[in-house]
Write a protein that holds these residues in place. Structure first.
Motif, PDB file in Angstrom:
ATOM      1  N   VAL A 212     132.743 -16.975  77.980  1.00  0.00           N
ATOM      2  CA  VAL A 212     132.394 -17.018  76.553  1.00  0.00           C
ATOM      3  C   VAL A 212     131.789 -18.375  76.196  1.00  0.00           C
ATOM      4  O   VAL A 212     130.765 -18.454  75.496  1.00  0.00           O
ATOM      5  N   PHE A 213     132.386 -19.442  76.686  1.00  0.00           N
ATOM      6  CA  PHE A 213     131.886 -20.776  76.352  1.00  0.00           C
ATOM      7  C   PHE A 213     130.551 -21.083  77.047  1.00  0.00           C
ATOM      8  O   PHE A 213     129.787 -21.914  76.555  1.00  0.00           O
ATOM      9  N   LEU A 214     130.283 -20.407  78.167  1.00  0.00           N
ATOM     10  CA  LEU A 214     129.003 -20.606  78.856  1.00  0.00           C
ATOM     11  C   LEU A 214     127.920 -19.645  78.378  1.00  0.00           C
ATOM     12  O   LEU A 214     126.740 -19.842  78.709  1.00  0.00           O
ATOM     13  N   SER A 215     128.295 -18.633  77.604  1.00  0.00           N
ATOM     14  CA  SER A 215     127.338 -17.607  77.199  1.00  0.00           C
ATOM     15  C   SER A 215     126.154 -18.122  76.376  1.00  0.00           C
ATOM     16  O   SER A 215     125.098 -17.479  76.382  1.00  0.00           O
ATOM     17  N   PRO A 216     126.233 -19.262  75.647  1.00  0.00           N
ATOM     18  CA  PRO A 216     125.017 -19.733  74.969  1.00  0.00           C
ATOM     19  C   PRO A 216     123.853 -20.015  75.903  1.00  0.00           C
ATOM     20  O   PRO A 216     122.695 -19.985  75.478  1.00  0.00           O
ATOM     21  N   PHE A 217     124.131 -20.295  77.190  1.00  0.00           N
ATOM     22  CA  PHE A 217     123.044 -20.526  78.137  1.00  0.00           C
ATOM     23  C   PHE A 217     122.172 -19.286  78.310  1.00  0.00           C
ATOM     24  O   PHE A 217     120.996 -19.401  78.668  1.00  0.00           O
ATOM     25  N   TRP A 218     122.725 -18.104  78.066  1.00  0.00           N
ATOM     26  CA  TRP A 218     121.988 -16.860  78.291  1.00  0.00           C
ATOM     27  C   TRP A 218     121.451 -16.256  76.998  1.00  0.00           C
ATOM     28  O   TRP A 218     120.908 -15.156  77.007  1.00  0.00           O
ATOM     29  N   ASP A 219     121.602 -16.967  75.903  1.00  0.00           N
ATOM     30  CA  ASP A 219     121.123 -16.441  74.623  1.00  0.00           C
ATOM     31  C   ASP A 219     119.601 -16.599  74.548  1.00  0.00           C
ATOM     32  O   ASP A 219     119.057 -17.665  74.807  1.00  0.00           O
ATOM     33  N   LYS A 220     118.907 -15.518  74.184  1.00  0.00           N
ATOM     34  CA  LYS A 220     117.447 -15.508  74.108  1.00  0.00           C
ATOM     35  C   LYS A 220     116.930 -15.643  72.670  1.00  0.00           C
ATOM     36  O   LYS A 220     115.728 -15.587  72.446  1.00  0.00           O
ATOM     37  N   SER A 221     117.813 -15.804  71.693  1.00  0.00           N
ATOM     38  CA  SER A 221     117.386 -15.857  70.300  1.00  0.00           C
ATOM     39  C   SER A 221     116.879 -17.235  69.879  1.00  0.00           C
ATOM     40  O   SER A 221     116.335 -17.380  68.795  1.00  0.00           O
ATOM     41  N   GLY A 222     117.087 -18.250  70.701  1.00  0.00           N
ATOM     42  CA  GLY A 222     116.713 -19.601  70.323  1.00  0.00           C
ATOM     43  C   GLY A 222     117.770 -20.316  69.507  1.00  0.00           C
ATOM     44  O   GLY A 222     117.584 -21.476  69.131  1.00  0.00           O
ATOM     45  N   ARG A 223     118.892 -19.646  69.208  1.00  0.00           N
ATOM     46  CA  ARG A 223     119.967 -20.261  68.419  1.00  0.00           C
ATOM     47  C   ARG A 223     121.113 -20.765  69.283  1.00  0.00           C
ATOM     48  O   ARG A 223     122.040 -21.371  68.777  1.00  0.00           O
ATOM     49  N   GLN A 224     121.083 -20.467  70.575  1.00  0.00           N
ATOM     50  CA  GLN A 224     122.145 -20.850  71.499  1.00  0.00           C
ATOM     51  C   GLN A 224     123.503 -20.345  70.999  1.00  0.00           C
ATOM     52  O   GLN A 224     124.479 -21.093  70.943  1.00  0.00           O
ATOM     53  N   GLN A 225     123.534 -19.070  70.660  1.00  0.00           N
ATOM     54  CA  GLN A 225     124.783 -18.452  70.215  1.00  0.00           C
ATOM     55  C   GLN A 225     125.564 -17.937  71.413  1.00  0.00           C
ATOM     56  O   GLN A 225     125.002 -17.285  72.304  1.00  0.00           O
ATOM     57  N   GLY A 226     126.861 -18.222  71.415  1.00  0.00           N
ATOM     58  CA  GLY A 226     127.736 -17.604  72.391  1.00  0.00           C
ATOM     59  C   GLY A 226     128.140 -16.214  71.939  1.00  0.00           C
ATOM     60  O   GLY A 226     127.827 -15.774  70.837  1.00  0.00           O
ATOM     61  N   TRP A 227     128.844 -15.520  72.820  1.00  0.00           N
ATOM     62  CA  TRP A 227     129.296 -14.165  72.458  1.00  0.00           C
ATOM     63  C   TRP A 227     130.213 -14.213  71.245  1.00  0.00           C
ATOM     64  O   TRP A 227     130.169 -13.331  70.391  1.00  0.00           O
ATOM     65  N   HIS A 228     131.047 -15.253  71.147  1.00  0.00           N
ATOM     66  CA  HIS A 228     131.935 -15.369  69.996  1.00  0.00           C
ATOM     67  C   HIS A 228     131.145 -15.689  68.731  1.00  0.00           C
ATOM     68  O   HIS A 228     131.513 -15.270  67.633  1.00  0.00           O
ATOM     69  N   ASP A 229     130.030 -16.436  68.877  1.00  0.00           N
ATOM     70  CA  ASP A 229     129.176 -16.709  67.724  1.00  0.00           C
ATOM     71  C   ASP A 229     128.485 -15.443  67.232  1.00  0.00           C
ATOM     72  O   ASP A 229     128.372 -15.207  66.023  1.00  0.00           O
ATOM     73  N   LYS A 230     127.980 -14.636  68.157  1.00  0.00           N
ATOM     74  CA  LYS A 230     127.302 -13.409  67.760  1.00  0.00           C
ATOM     75  C   LYS A 230     128.263 -12.455  67.046  1.00  0.00           C
ATOM     76  O   LYS A 230     127.899 -11.799  66.071  1.00  0.00           O
ATOM     77  N   ALA A 231     129.503 -12.371  67.568  1.00  0.00           N
ATOM     78  CA  ALA A 231     130.484 -11.488  66.929  1.00  0.00           C
ATOM     79  C   ALA A 231     130.839 -11.969  65.517  1.00  0.00           C
ATOM     80  O   ALA A 231     131.095 -11.145  64.623  1.00  0.00           O
ATOM     81  N   ALA A 232     130.850 -13.271  65.311  1.00  0.00           N
ATOM     82  CA  ALA A 232     131.216 -13.834  64.018  1.00  0.00           C
ATOM     83  C   ALA A 232     130.010 -14.148  63.136  1.00  0.00           C
ATOM     84  O   ALA A 232     130.175 -14.634  62.010  1.00  0.00           O
ATOM     85  N   SER A 233     128.780 -13.886  63.635  1.00  0.00           N
ATOM     86  CA  SER A 233     127.546 -14.201  62.894  1.00  0.00           C
ATOM     87  C   SER A 233     127.480 -15.677  62.547  1.00  0.00           C
ATOM     88  O   SER A 233     127.179 -16.064  61.419  1.00  0.00           O
ATOM     89  N   THR A 234     127.799 -16.526  63.518  1.00  0.00           N
ATOM     90  CA  THR A 234     127.772 -17.973  63.327  1.00  0.00           C
ATOM     91  C   THR A 234     126.881 -18.610  64.378  1.00  0.00           C
ATOM     92  O   THR A 234     126.464 -17.970  65.343  1.00  0.00           O
ATOM     93  N   MET A 235     126.588 -19.877  64.192  1.00  0.00           N
ATOM     94  CA  MET A 235     125.885 -20.674  65.186  1.00  0.00           C
ATOM     95  C   MET A 235     126.334 -22.125  65.029  1.00  0.00           C
ATOM     96  O   MET A 235     126.811 -22.531  63.972  1.00  0.00           O
ATOM     97  N   VAL A 236     126.176 -22.889  66.091  1.00  0.00           N
ATOM     98  CA  VAL A 236     126.550 -24.302  66.093  1.00  0.00           C
ATOM     99  C   VAL A 236     125.268 -25.114  65.946  1.00  0.00           C
ATOM    100  O   VAL A 236     124.318 -24.925  66.714  1.00  0.00           O
ATOM    101  N   VAL A 237     125.241 -26.006  64.968  1.00  0.00           N
ATOM    102  CA  VAL A 237     124.033 -26.780  64.669  1.00  0.00           C
ATOM    103  C   VAL A 237     124.390 -28.265  64.644  1.00  0.00           C
ATOM    104  O   VAL A 237     125.550 -28.651  64.539  1.00  0.00           O
TER     105      VAL A 237
END
Length: 239
Positions: A212-237
């Motif tokens: 889960v913590f490494l999943s932002p590496f595989w995000d293709k949206s350009g937001r570097q969202q992890g799986w937990h971010d996508k589930a919560a509709s959040t992003m780290v900025v």
């Protein structure tokens, strides 16, 4: 007097029918003759008043002023996603803080167990019972301390992220968690979803939480969202 009479200066030229205007000649309206490709007999367009029109097929140019930046509806431009280096640094700081707390509790528990064991008389008949009781008390005390620390960890991560937008580690490295659609703090609901997903993954020997913590590496949206971010509709900025 005849209109076709060549001696009549007021009649149409020879070869033209009476009553009809003279047909335009090639290059009509052009001072040096019609340019190549120009329609014959059609005068050139004169520029009118106002702003010139862009040629067909050419996109309109941007006007004066600063270009519009992508952002939130009715709000400022969207900040940059936080780098994975900063996110790792925030996790490391929070992890070190909790490791220190675990170490202190463990030292207190071990010290208490050792003290209780020293009170047991090796020559007494109930020496084994005394040692077992000391061990049981240590296990119960240490287990309660670990459970209390887990609750503190939940409240720390959940409440800090939901109400403040960042833990102490994130504040130290200059990043925060926001809602994707508004850029505001996540709130308690989204913060809990974001917290619980890695915890569920940790039951598989911690491998799920690591993924889960490494999943932002595989995000293709350009937001570097992890799986937990996508589930919560959040992003780290970056702050």
């Amino acid at each position: 007097m005849s209109f076709g009479d060549p001696n009549n200066p007021y009649g149409p030229p020879q070869g033209q029918q009476p009553g009809y205007p003279q047909a335009p000649q090639p290059g009509y309206g052009y001072p040096q003759g019609a340019p190549q490709g120009a329609p014959q007999g059609v005068p050139p367009q004169q520029p009118g008043y106002g702003y010139p029109q862009a040629p067909q097929g050419v996109p309109p140019q941007q006007g004066y002023g600063y270009p519009q930046q992508p952002g939130y509806p009715g709000g400022p431009a969207a900040p940059r996603p936080a780098s994975m280096g900063r996110r790792f640094g925030a996790r490391l700081i929070d992890g070190v803080a909790f490791a220190v707390i675990y170490f202190i509790l463990g030292a207190i528990g071990i010290g208490g167990a050792v003290g209780a064991a020293q009170d047991c008389d090796p020559n007494a008949a109930d020496y084994s019972t005394c040692i077992n009781d000391a061990s049981s008390n240590f296990a119960a005390t240490f287990g309660a301390a670990i459970g209390m620390l887990a609750i503190v960890g939940l409240l720390y991560e959940w409440l800090m992220t939901g109400l403040v937008g960042a833990t102490l580690g994130k504040l130290a490295v200059g990043i925060r968690v926001v809602k994707v659609d508004t850029g505001q703090k996540p709130g308690l609901g989204s913060s809990f979803i974001r917290w619980i997903i890695p915890q569920v993954g940790s039951f598989a020997c911690g491998i799920g939480a690591l993924l889960v913590f490494l999943s932002p590496f595989w995000d293709k949206s350009g937001r570097q969202q992890g799986w937990h971010d996508k589930a919560a509709s959040t992003m780290v900025v970056q702050s």
